[in-house]
Design a protein around this motif. Structure first.
Motif, PDB file in Angstrom:
ATOM      1  N   VAL A 204      14.606   4.173 -20.633  1.00 21.74           N
ATOM      2  CA  VAL A 204      15.120   4.690 -19.359  1.00 21.74           C
ATOM      3  C   VAL A 204      14.043   4.699 -18.271  1.00 21.74           C
ATOM      4  N   ALA A 205      12.794   4.366 -18.636  1.00 25.78           N
ATOM      5  CA  ALA A 205      11.714   4.386 -17.639  1.00 25.78           C
ATOM      6  C   ALA A 205      10.572   3.514 -18.122  1.00 25.78           C
ATOM      7  N   GLY A 206       9.809   3.002 -17.174  1.00 21.08           N
ATOM      8  CA  GLY A 206       8.653   2.196 -17.532  1.00 21.08           C
ATOM      9  C   GLY A 206       7.712   2.052 -16.352  1.00 21.08           C
ATOM     10  N   GLY A 207       6.495   1.660 -16.652  1.00 21.16           N
ATOM     11  CA  GLY A 207       5.519   1.476 -15.580  1.00 21.16           C
ATOM     12  C   GLY A 207       4.185   1.049 -16.137  1.00 21.16           C
ATOM     13  N   GLY A 208       3.154   1.241 -15.329  1.00 19.43           N
ATOM     14  CA  GLY A 208       1.825   0.856 -15.759  1.00 19.43           C
ATOM     15  C   GLY A 208       0.866   0.734 -14.589  1.00 19.43           C
ATOM     16  N   ARG A 209      -0.303   0.192 -14.901  1.00 20.47           N
ATOM     17  CA  ARG A 209      -1.361   0.023 -13.896  1.00 20.47           C
ATOM     18  C   ARG A 209      -1.247  -1.344 -13.259  1.00 20.47           C
ATOM     19  N   TYR A 210      -1.351  -1.369 -11.918  1.00 20.69           N
ATOM     20  CA  TYR A 210      -1.233  -2.635 -11.180  1.00 20.69           C
ATOM     21  C   TYR A 210      -2.318  -2.682 -10.107  1.00 20.69           C
ATOM     22  N   ASP A 211      -3.518  -2.996 -10.499  1.00 16.66           N
ATOM     23  CA  ASP A 211      -4.672  -2.882  -9.599  1.00 16.66           C
ATOM     24  C   ASP A 211      -4.761  -3.982  -8.547  1.00 16.66           C
ATOM     25  N   ASP A 212      -3.927  -5.002  -8.633  1.00 18.95           N
ATOM     26  CA  ASP A 212      -4.060  -6.117  -7.691  1.00 18.95           C
ATOM     27  C   ASP A 212      -2.953  -6.195  -6.646  1.00 18.95           C
ATOM     28  N   LEU A 213      -2.003  -5.277  -6.670  1.00 13.90           N
ATOM     29  CA  LEU A 213      -0.840  -5.419  -5.783  1.00 13.90           C
ATOM     30  C   LEU A 213      -1.202  -5.176  -4.317  1.00 13.90           C
ATOM     31  N   VAL A 214      -1.978  -4.139  -4.054  1.00 10.41           N
ATOM     32  CA  VAL A 214      -2.359  -3.836  -2.665  1.00 10.41           C
ATOM     33  C   VAL A 214      -3.337  -4.882  -2.141  1.00 10.41           C
ATOM     34  N   LYS A 215      -4.066  -5.506  -3.040  1.00 10.79           N
ATOM     35  CA  LYS A 215      -5.065  -6.518  -2.671  1.00 10.79           C
ATOM     36  C   LYS A 215      -4.453  -7.660  -1.875  1.00 10.79           C
ATOM     37  N   ARG A 216      -3.171  -7.919  -2.086  1.00 13.41           N
ATOM     38  CA  ARG A 216      -2.487  -8.985  -1.341  1.00 13.41           C
ATOM     39  C   ARG A 216      -2.583  -8.760   0.166  1.00 13.41           C
ATOM     40  N   PHE A 217      -2.602  -7.486   0.575  1.00  8.78           N
ATOM     41  CA  PHE A 217      -2.630  -7.153   2.000  1.00  8.78           C
ATOM     42  C   PHE A 217      -4.053  -6.985   2.529  1.00  8.78           C
ATOM     43  N   THR A 218      -4.927  -6.426   1.706  1.00  7.75           N
ATOM     44  CA  THR A 218      -6.242  -6.024   2.207  1.00  7.75           C
ATOM     45  C   THR A 218      -7.368  -6.969   1.803  1.00  7.75           C
ATOM     46  N   GLY A 219      -7.131  -7.767   0.765  1.00  6.78           N
ATOM     47  CA  GLY A 219      -8.192  -8.624   0.244  1.00  6.78           C
ATOM     48  C   GLY A 219      -9.152  -7.870  -0.652  1.00  6.78           C
ATOM     49  N   GLN A 220      -8.962  -6.557  -0.761  1.00  9.97           N
ATOM     50  CA  GLN A 220      -9.820  -5.733  -1.608  1.00  9.97           C
ATOM     51  C   GLN A 220      -8.979  -5.106  -2.711  1.00  9.97           C
ATOM     52  N   SER A 221      -9.528  -5.056  -3.915  1.00 14.07           N
ATOM     53  CA  SER A 221      -8.808  -4.479  -5.045  1.00 14.07           C
ATOM     54  C   SER A 221      -8.632  -2.980  -4.846  1.00 14.07           C
ATOM     55  N   VAL A 222      -7.409  -2.518  -4.968  1.00 15.13           N
ATOM     56  CA  VAL A 222      -7.101  -1.091  -4.846  1.00 15.13           C
ATOM     57  C   VAL A 222      -6.392  -0.665  -6.120  1.00 15.13           C
ATOM     58  N   PRO A 223      -7.021   0.179  -6.937  1.00 15.17           N
ATOM     59  CA  PRO A 223      -6.390   0.567  -8.199  1.00 15.17           C
ATOM     60  C   PRO A 223      -5.135   1.392  -7.966  1.00 15.17           C
ATOM     61  N   ALA A 224      -4.140   1.200  -8.812  1.00 19.24           N
ATOM     62  CA  ALA A 224      -2.881   1.945  -8.688  1.00 19.24           C
ATOM     63  C   ALA A 224      -2.189   2.003 -10.040  1.00 19.24           C
ATOM     64  N   THR A 225      -1.448   3.063 -10.247  1.00 26.01           N
ATOM     65  CA  THR A 225      -0.658   3.200 -11.473  1.00 26.01           C
ATOM     66  C   THR A 225       0.589   4.002 -11.157  1.00 26.01           C
ATOM     67  N   GLY A 226       1.674   3.731 -11.875  1.00 28.52           N
ATOM     68  CA  GLY A 226       2.910   4.450 -11.577  1.00 28.52           C
ATOM     69  C   GLY A 226       3.993   4.195 -12.597  1.00 28.52           C
TER      70      GLY A 226
END
Length: 495
Positions: free
Chosen positions: A337-359
């Motif tokens: 019923v739920a899932g997720g994980g760490r996606y450290d490269d998603l914001v990088k598409r906009f900024t060019g810098q790696s931004v760690p994220a998890t959810g």
């Protein structure tokens, strides 16, 4: 002369793959989401509402199982030539928000979001093109404590919803899987694109472990698999030795988290990426154990893969473990019923810098269905108290009754249809799922009383009781007009 046809009337039907939600469904969903939001709020997460429309460029190409940015989404070209699309999840808009407002938002930024998303996919039974998601994410923290917190928070959601003992949050790490792939010879750290096709087949096969079992997965990562209908699916072409390594990973789950982690350590061998992933799992397990989240609630499980390509580290999936029956009457576990994980490269598409994220993302409709199956729906789905109209000229009196009830916190309405047939008023009350009907005719008004008809009790008596029982348990009582509010409150269990 042929009669001219008038304009064609539109068909009154929802588009294919869409549905309408009515009163009780909306109330139940809102009650569940309010409960979830309460848990997220206690953890310090803030609400966020983003636009339903994003640019196709901002959405990117992360929709599962598609290669082109605007495949699988509802997209159109705007007047200024930009391609726009309805959001297909709540994560891609968050990445855009984190990049757009990076100088204004706190870091880490913790937010939750709830709302509809849209997929331009072929609909099927129980599969709609519009559905609700409920997400919580931390952007800006690379600590595995953020991943552990998401898992703990998800566990608390299920406990608060009354599903304690009926769920498990399973945790794995993409780095561990990459380490296993490296040992198996289908991942070259120096050339990540090499063997990408084979890895994709292996990943999809692992994700179907529950469906196909060990033999089916082994066939898919080897020469291929033939299903019961005779259709053949080409495999990844791994040798028996390579397949043994992958299957060893799939079967690494042991009796407790420590034993599972020990097995994974052996499987990833000298892979630096794999060893890093195993250490992260060990840290997560330790953090959760220190907070009292044991393997009965959160467990390390190598079979969790998650389909999206943007996960870079820990991944998690919440499964409901109680049994239900499928469409053919066969028993089965309710499932994910739920899932997720760490996606450290998603914001990088906009900024060019790696931004760690998890959810994590919760499938709202599935979780609500689970609460129904367990009898845990908390919403009050009763309709309003119906004040019936016995005399058109006394409408002001009836409106005054409804106002008094409302001011006491009671949902109430006056019947506004044609009052000539009293039976129709009761039929209306039944359709509204009204608990009580208030009746005051000329005789009652002269005596300063009202009749209260308990519609739920009346329906129960009519369905179950004998004639004598029905006479001894009247569902209609007479009370003083001054006691209207107090008596309605008592009947509704509010006193």
């Amino acid at each position: 002369m042929a009669k001219e046809k008038g304009p064609r009337r539109p068909r009154a039907e929802t588009p294919k793959g869409f549905r309408d939600y009515f009163g009780a469904e909306v109330a139940e969903r809102k009650a569940m989401l309010d409960t979830i939001a309460g848990v997220y709020h206690r953890y310090g997460f803030d609400p966020l509402e983003t636009s339903a429309v994003e640019t196709v460029e901002a959405l990117g190409k992360y929709l599962p199982d598609v290669d082109r940015p605007n495949e699988g989404v509802f997209a159109w070209q705007d007047e200024d030539q930009d391609w726009l699309a309805l959001r297909y999840d709540l994560t891609a808009p968050l990445a855009r928000v984190a990049a757009q407002y990076r100088n204004d938002l706190p870091s880490p930024y913790r937010r939750y979001a709830m709302g509809p998303v849209w997929r331009n996919e072929k609909p099927g039974p129980g599969r709609f093109r519009q559905f609700y998601q409920c997400d919580a994410d931390t952007v800006g923290s690379g600590s595995v404590a953020a991943d552990a917190e998401i898992c703990a928070m998800l566990s608390d959601v299920f406990e608060t919803l009354g599903l304690g003992g009926d769920y498990v949050v399973r945790v794995n790490n993409r780095k561990v899987l990459n380490g296993v792939m490296e040992v198996a010879g289908v991942l070259d750290p120096a050339d990540p694109e090499k063997f990408a096709h084979e890895r994709g087949i292996v990943m999809r096969a692992i994700d179907k472990f529950d469906k196909f079992g060990e033999a089916g997965v082994r066939a898919l990562i080897g020469k291929g698999r033939m299903d019961e209908s005779g259709d053949f699916t080409k495999g990844a072409g791994l040798s028996d030795e390579q397949a043994d390594t992958v299957m060893g990973f799939m079967n690494a789950k042991a009796g407790d988290n420590e034993a599972t982690i020990l097995r994974l350590k052996t499987l990833v061998g000298g892979s630096a990426t794999g060893q890093e992933g195993v250490q992260e799992l060990q840290d997560i397990a330790s953090l959760l154990a220190a907070q009292g989240y044991g393997p009965d609630r959160i467990v390390i499980d190598p079979s969790v893969v998650r389909g999206l390509g943007y996960y870079t580290g820990p991944v998690f999936e919440a499964e409901l473990t109680f049994e239900i029956t499928d469409e053919k009457g066969r028993p089965r576990q309710f499932g994910s019923v739920a899932g997720g994980g760490r996606y450290d490269d998603l914001v990088k598409r906009f900024t060019g810098q790696s931004v760690p994220a998890t959810g994590v993302s919760i499938g709202v409709d599935r979780l609500l269905a689970a609460l129904h199956a367990k009898g845990r729906v908390a919403a009050d789905t009763r309709g309003p108290v119906i004040v019936t109209v016995m005399d058109r000229d006394r409408m002001a009196d009836y409106q005054a009754m409804a106002t008094e009830l409302r001011r006491a916190g009671i949902r109430a309405e006056v019947y506004l249809g044609n009052p000539k047939n009293f039976g129709n008023q009761l039929k209306y009350a039944d359709k509204r799922n009204a608990p009580i009907a208030v009746i005051e005719g000329a005789d009652e008004a002269a005596r300063g009383v009202v009749q209260l008809k308990d519609l739920y009790l009346g329906a129960k008596i009519a369905a179950e009781a004998s004639h004598e029982e029905w006479k001894s348990q009247p569902a209609q009582t007479e009370v003083a007009r001054a006691d209207l509010v107090a008596e309605v409150r008592r009947l509704l269990g509010m006193a």
